[in-house]
Design a protein around this motif. Structure first.
Motif, short mmCIF file in Angstrom:
data_model
loop_
_atom_site.label_atom_id
_atom_site.label_comp_id
_atom_site.label_asym_id
_atom_site.label_seq_id
_atom_site.Cartn_x
_atom_site.Cartn_y
_atom_site.Cartn_z
N SER A 73 0.84 -1.20 0.00
CA SER A 73 0.00 0.00 0.00
C SER A 73 0.88 1.25 0.00
CB SER A 73 -0.92 0.00 1.22
OG SER A 73 -0.15 0.17 2.41
N ALA A 214 -5.05 0.22 0.56
CA ALA A 214 -5.21 -0.62 -0.63
C ALA A 214 -3.83 -1.02 -1.16
CB ALA A 214 -5.98 0.14 -1.71
N TYR A 513 -12.06 -7.11 -1.91
CA TYR A 513 -12.68 -6.18 -0.98
C TYR A 513 -12.90 -6.86 0.37
CZ TYR A 513 -13.77 -3.63 -5.27
OH TYR A 513 -13.69 -2.97 -6.48
#
Length: 804
Positions: A73, A214, A513
């Motif tokens: 990330s 993310a 997700y």
């Protein structure tokens, strides 16, 4: 020179022996050189970076959530970059597909958005211009292009520096031209051509969303001088603890960072398979050499009387030795030459077969590895040399009187030679049964893998990707209008049965997700489960052939401002809602509640070999991103469908292009490519091993029968029956075979670990398959013994005794 001519004449007198020996060596050398040349290209040829062994790749894993080799990330990268003391530099890449316009028809090209020091860390210098500057990382519209791009798309323009190209509707200034990057670095296909800055921007994601953790960056670092990989790995836990302490509730807070050197990283996905091939092809070469050695021993042991005669009339032991050695060396040299010819034709074939999943450029085929070829030929020559010296020394030390007394009586050689030949036959059988068992396991594994229900109908299904420029499609509403217009145009085209659009396609790419049941205690972000999620437009399930099992599909009532709804997979329903009806319940996806409207069939969207799990689908109108995948069902060929879809797309936006047009049959075949290649190659090697072992057994028994013709005639004259002769010959031929089978089974169990990881729903110790391979080889060996044994029963005792 006379000795060489005599050796040639001897080989011409025995064309069957010469042909078998030469072809045996040629097969062993050709196959070995082919596979070793490929291994040399994949594993031994270094990456064209400065000191690539000092460059490492960092990624994240979390086995508890089934996350392996995911990216880093942005917040984790920034903390590592600023807090580490083990790297000279840490850099990141965000892989990307750009739409290039202004140079003819729009076209999609691949590359990435990079931190300014990316190529400095790799140790790559531009061949023209310069690399990125630190101040250009966040905001400058500048680009580096590959040499191929410069030559093919810009005509090798000498004034390329400063020239502008339009990527995703935004002009970018070319500041440098880089050497072509290796396929081993950027994957099999496609090859990267263009790189820009702004690595921390993800189209469709806000900065706040991106900073939640993310994982999308490919991070590389260059170790400081004197710093070892082990020391770097030991230093990573402290960086991880700092990240968790500073960012306790990020998506990736619980992930563990892994570190690998570049040579290890770019080949690890297929390293195990090629270790197996390495062992298999080595077995083939050993079988070939032992086969030829056995044939030479049998051939030379039948010439004891000739040796005795030569020595009786004054020939020296040196001349006898030279005679045998020249003959065996001629066989080896001719076999090596034919093997080199075979390898020269085979070497380019494997990369063509495997270019869709191996990191090899199809334009630059694997080159014939001269060192490997010389090694294989050298091994065959060494075999010939030893097998010429050994019987020659024994023959030259033999008793001349006994040798001459043998007269026409055949002999199978000394007891020591017979024992050595049996050892060679047993070794061939042991190696062959190991290869046969491995091939049987891989073939069974591939059949079971290819028979898996992937959850969608791949036949007559075309797909292509389109990247929507954020300058033209900045928000979900504009992207929804694009989908509506595109589907409207596609459905007007004759020849297309149905069409749909989604954010990804199975087996190619997907987004993950976090999810959780909202009707229970919701775990912290870093502990939530994670699953693939898909954004789909109307007609998706019909076009892909995914059945609706319960509830309803998305419809016109599912609007951007309406109740957020989703569909989940059957496996997900059983996993998350065991014994319950999930329809109407709420699922927390990325922190937002979505009502479950239906259940659909399971799709193997990650890997064919991976059992289906939780997956969910959301309507495109309620959630979407700038990456669009068009799917069309049609009976037309790929090129024809591509032209029709591009024509429809041009009516909506003439500045967009289709990337990677292909059929889903091709995608499925590609995902099974490595398993298929391994199956074919190991199957071929096993077949060659079986053939060579059969030839070796047959040749040894046939020569023995021929040399013992007189003895067999005496036995039959004294009353031996046909079955007695058959039993005599078969027993003698099968004894080393049985020993070899026993050793081969033991070796198969010992080497089971080598192939276990490549098997699907098959045990490496499957008794049926191992037993079948053993029975097949035993039956083949029995046939190889029976043929000369049958010929032995036809010996006329009178003629045999007369020859005595």
């Amino acid at each position: 020179m006379n000795d060489i001519r005599f050796a040639l004449r001897q080989l011409r007198k025995s064309p069957a022996f010469t042909l078998v020996a030469v072809l045996t060596l040629a097969l062993g050398i050709g196959l070995n050189t082919t596979i070793f040349s490929l291994i040399n290209d994949l594993f031994l040829r270094g990456l064209p970076f400065k000191e690539p062994s000092r460059v490492v790749h960092l990624d994240n894993s979390d086995k508890a959530r089934d996350l392996v080799d995911v990216g880093i990330s942005a917040p984790r990268y920034q903390l590592y970059r600023d807090g580490q003391t083990i790297f000279d530099g840490l850099a990141a890449e965000n892989s990307f597909a750009f739409t290039l316009t202004g140079l003819g028809d729009p076209v999609q090209i691949f590359g990435g958005r990079l931190t300014s020091n990316y190529f400095d860390v790799l140790g790559v210098r531009p061949i023209l211009g310069r690399s990125f500057l630190p101040e250009e990382e966040e905001s400058a519209d500048v680009a580096l292009v590959a040499k191929n791009f410069w030559q093919k798309r810009l005509g090798g323009d000498p004034n390329v520096i400063g020239r502008s190209i339009t990527l995703d509707g935004t002009p970018h200034t070319i500041i440098g031209v880089l050497p072509n990057m290796p396929a081993t670095w950027f994957g099999a296909n496609p090859i990267a051509e263009v790189w820009t800055t702004k690595p921390f921007q993800i189209p469709g994601f806000s900065y706040e969303q991106m900073m939640r953790g993310a994982f999308f960056l490919r991070v590389v670092g260059r170790l400081k001088p004197g710093m070892t990989v082990q020391q770097a790995r030991a230093a990573l836990p402290s960086l991880e603890q700092s990240y968790r302490a500073q960012y306790p509730n990020k998506i990736d807070s619980a992930l563990t960072t892994m570190l690998r050197t570049l040579p290890e990283d770019v080949t690890r996905n297929f390293r195990a398979g090629f270790v197996t091939l390495f062992a298999a092809v080595s077995f083939v070469l050993l079988i070939a050499c032992s086969n030829v050695a056995n044939l030479l021993l049998v051939r030379f042991s039948g010439r004891r009387r000739e040796v005795a005669l030569r020595m009786a009339i004054g020939a020296s032991r040196t001349s006898i030795l030279r005679l045998f050695v020249f003959e065996s060396l001629l066989v080896s040299v001719i076999g090596g030459a034919v093997g080199a010819f075979v390898a020269w034709h085979l070497v380019p074939l494997v990369p063509r077969m495997a270019s869709n999943f191996l990191p090899l450029e199809t334009e630059t085929a694997t080159s014939l590895s001269i060192p490997v070829l010389l090694f294989a030929i050298g091994l065959s020559i060494l075999t010939g040399l030893l097998m010429g010296i050994y019987p020659a020394l024994q023959g030259s030390n033999a008793d001349l009187v006994n040798g001459l007394k043998e007269g026409g009586r055949g002999t199978s050689g000394s007891v020591r030679q017979q024992r050595f030949r049996k050892i060679l036959v047993g070794a061939q059988v042991a190696l062959s049964v190991t290869l046969l068992a491995g091939a049987a396991l891989l073939i069974t594994s591939f059949i079971r893998l290819s028979q898996q229900n992937i959850g969608f109908r791949s036949q007559n299904l075309w797909t292509g990707a389109v990247t929507l420029p954020t300058s033209q499609y900045p928000d979900p509403a504009s992207r929804q209008r694009f989908v509506e217009q595109t589907l409207h145009e596609l459905r007007r085209v004759s020849g297309l049965e149905s069409a749909t659009i989604s954010g990804d396609i199975p087996l190619v790419g997907f987004s993950r997700y976090l999810y959780a049941r909202s009707d229970r205690d919701v775990p912290p972000v870093e502990e939530r489960a994670i699953a693939p999620g898909h954004e789909v437009a109307p007609g998706y399930f019909k076009t892909w052939g995914v059945p609706l099992l319960a509830g309803r599909e998305f419809n016109e009532h599912d609007t951007a401002d309406g109740q957020k709804v989703c569909l989940i997979s059957q496996a997900g329903a059983k996993q998350v809602y065991p014994g319950e009806n999930p329809i109407g319940k709420s699922l927390l996806l990325a922190g937002v509640p979505w009502e479950i409207a239906g259940i659909v069939g399971d799709v193997r969207s990650v890997r064919v070999a991976e059992a289906p799990g939780m997956e969910f689908y959301r309507p495109w109108v309620q959630k979407n991103f700038p990456l669009v995948n068009i799917a069309v069902r049609s009976n037309l060929k790929v090129d024809a469908v591509t032209r029709l879809v591009q024509s429809a797309l041009t009516k909506v936006n003439p500045g967009l292009a289709i990337a990677a047009p292909q059929t889903m049959d091709a995608v499925v075949a590609q995902t099974l490519g490595q398993a298929r290649l391994m199956m074919w190659l190991l199957g071929i090697f096993a077949g060659v091993a079986l053939l060579l072992a059969s030839i070796g057994i047959y040749g040894a028994v046939a020569y023995t029968v021929e040399q013992r013709t007189g003895e067999i005639g005496v036995r039959m004259a004294l009353g031996a029956q046909t079955r007695d002769v058959l039993s005599l010959v078969v027993n003698q031929g099968m004894k080393p075979v049985v020993s070899g089978l026993a050793l081969g089974i033991i070796a198969t169990f010992a080497l089971g670990w080598l192939i276990a990881a490549q098997l699907y729903q098959v045990s490496a110790y499957d008794p049926v398959l191992l037993g079948g391979a053993t029975v097949l080889l035993a039956a083949t060996a029995l046939m190889a013994c029976l043929l000369p044994a049958r010929r032995a029963t036809l010996v006329d005792p009178i003629q045999a005794l007369r020859s005595e």
